[in-house]
Scaffold this active site. Structure first.
Site, PDB file in Angstrom:
ATOM      1  N   ARG A 264       0.808  -1.225   0.000  1.00  0.00           N
ATOM      2  CA  ARG A 264       0.000   0.000   0.000  1.00  0.00           C
ATOM      3  C   ARG A 264       0.839   1.273   0.000  1.00  0.00           C
ATOM      4  O   ARG A 264       0.483   2.282   0.609  1.00  0.00           O
ATOM      5  CB  ARG A 264      -0.967   0.008   1.186  1.00  0.00           C
ATOM      6  CG  ARG A 264      -1.925  -1.170   1.205  1.00  0.00           C
ATOM      7  CD  ARG A 264      -2.822  -1.217  -0.035  1.00  0.00           C
ATOM      8  NE  ARG A 264      -3.589  -2.457  -0.040  1.00  0.00           N
ATOM      9  CZ  ARG A 264      -3.207  -3.571  -0.666  1.00  0.00           C
ATOM     10  NH1 ARG A 264      -2.078  -3.580  -1.375  1.00  0.00           N
ATOM     11  NH2 ARG A 264      -3.939  -4.652  -0.621  1.00  0.00           N
TER      12      ARG A 264
ATOM     13  N   SER B 267     -10.554   0.369   3.195  1.00  0.00           N
ATOM     14  CA  SER B 267      -9.856  -0.021   4.423  1.00  0.00           C
ATOM     15  C   SER B 267      -9.216   1.199   5.069  1.00  0.00           C
ATOM     16  O   SER B 267      -8.490   1.946   4.417  1.00  0.00           O
ATOM     17  CB  SER B 267      -8.785  -1.067   4.118  1.00  0.00           C
ATOM     18  OG  SER B 267      -9.368  -2.264   3.657  1.00  0.00           O
TER      19      SER B 267
ATOM     20  N   GLU C  65      -4.119   3.465   6.439  1.00  0.00           N
ATOM     21  CA  GLU C  65      -4.014   3.256   4.999  1.00  0.00           C
ATOM     22  C   GLU C  65      -4.568   4.464   4.253  1.00  0.00           C
ATOM     23  O   GLU C  65      -4.105   4.791   3.165  1.00  0.00           O
ATOM     24  CB  GLU C  65      -4.773   1.988   4.583  1.00  0.00           C
ATOM     25  CG  GLU C  65      -4.702   1.696   3.107  1.00  0.00           C
ATOM     26  CD  GLU C  65      -5.231   0.324   2.744  1.00  0.00           C
ATOM     27  OE1 GLU C  65      -5.973   0.234   1.745  1.00  0.00           O
ATOM     28  OE2 GLU C  65      -4.897  -0.653   3.434  1.00  0.00           O
TER      29      GLU C  65
END
EC number: 1.3.1.98
Length: 302
Positions: free
Chosen positions: A175, A224, A294
């Site tokens: 990520r 998320s 995130e």
């Protein structure tokens, strides 16, 4: 700062759409957040280049906005210029390679690729992101990440110089990518895998079904909220500390998937941030694990 004058100057000579004090709640998947001083929506390479050079000349803070997913805009809004890329969408296919402008939406790119019998991108089914935003954060699922498919990325650096970065020149991690520091993504070239169209579509539908069954897509959300710590799933950690269903104002930890915070109506960014802080504190205190965001956080509070 005279925003009306700046907007007029930015529009000079172009049919560029520029909005002042534009609520970013209209442009993010969480449907919350304060206003952008200036929001420009370029529809071509020329307009994008002009927006970036204008920000440099005027010394304006610059933010690049794709589809507004994976993003929390604070209630006080964002100063300077926000450039929204999703109005300029273009896809070019040459053999196994597919070039897309940064503003191209992933679902649209996946549809084009599947019709041409090009597979390998099915893991991205249902990810509501632009190609530019997705490659910068190396979006993906346990089945794959966008960085695995990248051949090259065209960027404009902070001095307005154009660079074509090959995959080996970009660091892709979970990520995250080194593109965060490279400048503004203009185009992305991926290399896909020829396959039968029915097989590709079957995998797309399976992934979409899995996403719909496991994620609270009926409510505004940003995807998320936390990264998965090594060896763990963030959602399971949050569930383990009993945080499912926790609520602050209109923001709630989703019952369907604890790594999602949903906007149940009239949520503010302050509600979301307070909920994030509570969840992180509980996981750290009870399990000794620090959760890393995130999502990106922009702007300033009220």
């Amino acid at each position: 700062m005279d925003l009306t004058a700046l907007a007029g100057e930015l529009q000079t000579g172009l049919k560029l759409q520029v909005l002042t004090n534009e609520p970013l709640s209209r442009h993010t998947t969480w449907r919350l957040g304060g206003p952008a001083d200036l929001l420009a929506r370029p529809r071509s390479r020329e307009e994008l280049d002009y927006c970036l050079s204008f920000a440099r000349r005027k010394g304006l803070p610059l933010h690049i906005l794709g589809n507004g997913s994976n993003l929390l805009v604070l209630d006080g809004g964002v100063r300077g210029l926000v450039v929204q890329t999703r109005e300029w969408r273009q896809v070019i296919i040459e053999g196994r390679k597919i070039l897309a402008t940064a503003g191209t939406l992933l679902p649209g790119l996946l549809q084009v690729a599947s019709k041409k019998g090009l597979g390998g991108l099915e893991f991205a089914a249902g990810i509501p992101a632009t190609v530019g935003g997705a490659v910068v954060m190396n979006a993906g699922t346990p089945a794959g990440c966008l960085g695995d498919l990248v051949v090259g990325v065209e960027v404009l650096d902070y001095d307005g110089r154009r660079h074509i970065l090959e995959n080996r020149e970009i660091t892709f991690t979970y990520r995250h990518s080194s593109l965060h520091r490279a400048g503004t993504v203009v185009t992305v070239t991926l290399e896909l895998v020829p396959d039968e169209v029915p097989a590709i579509r079957e995998r797309i539908e399976a992934n979409l079904h899995r996403r719909r069954s496991r994620q609270p897509l009926e409510w505004p959300n940003a995807g998320s909220v936390f990264k998965n710590p090594p060896g763990y799933y963030a959602g399971r950690l949050i569930e383990a500390v009993g945080a499912k269903g926790w609520r602050v104002g209109g923001a709630e930890v989703a019952e369907k998937h604890a790594n999602f915070i949903i906007n149940r109506g009239q949520a503010t960014a302050a509600d979301v941030m307070e909920l994030i802080d509570r969840v992180r504190e509980a996981v750290a205190r009870q399990l000794g694990i620090d959760l890393e965001l995130e999502i990106e956080v922009w702007g300033e509070g009220l």
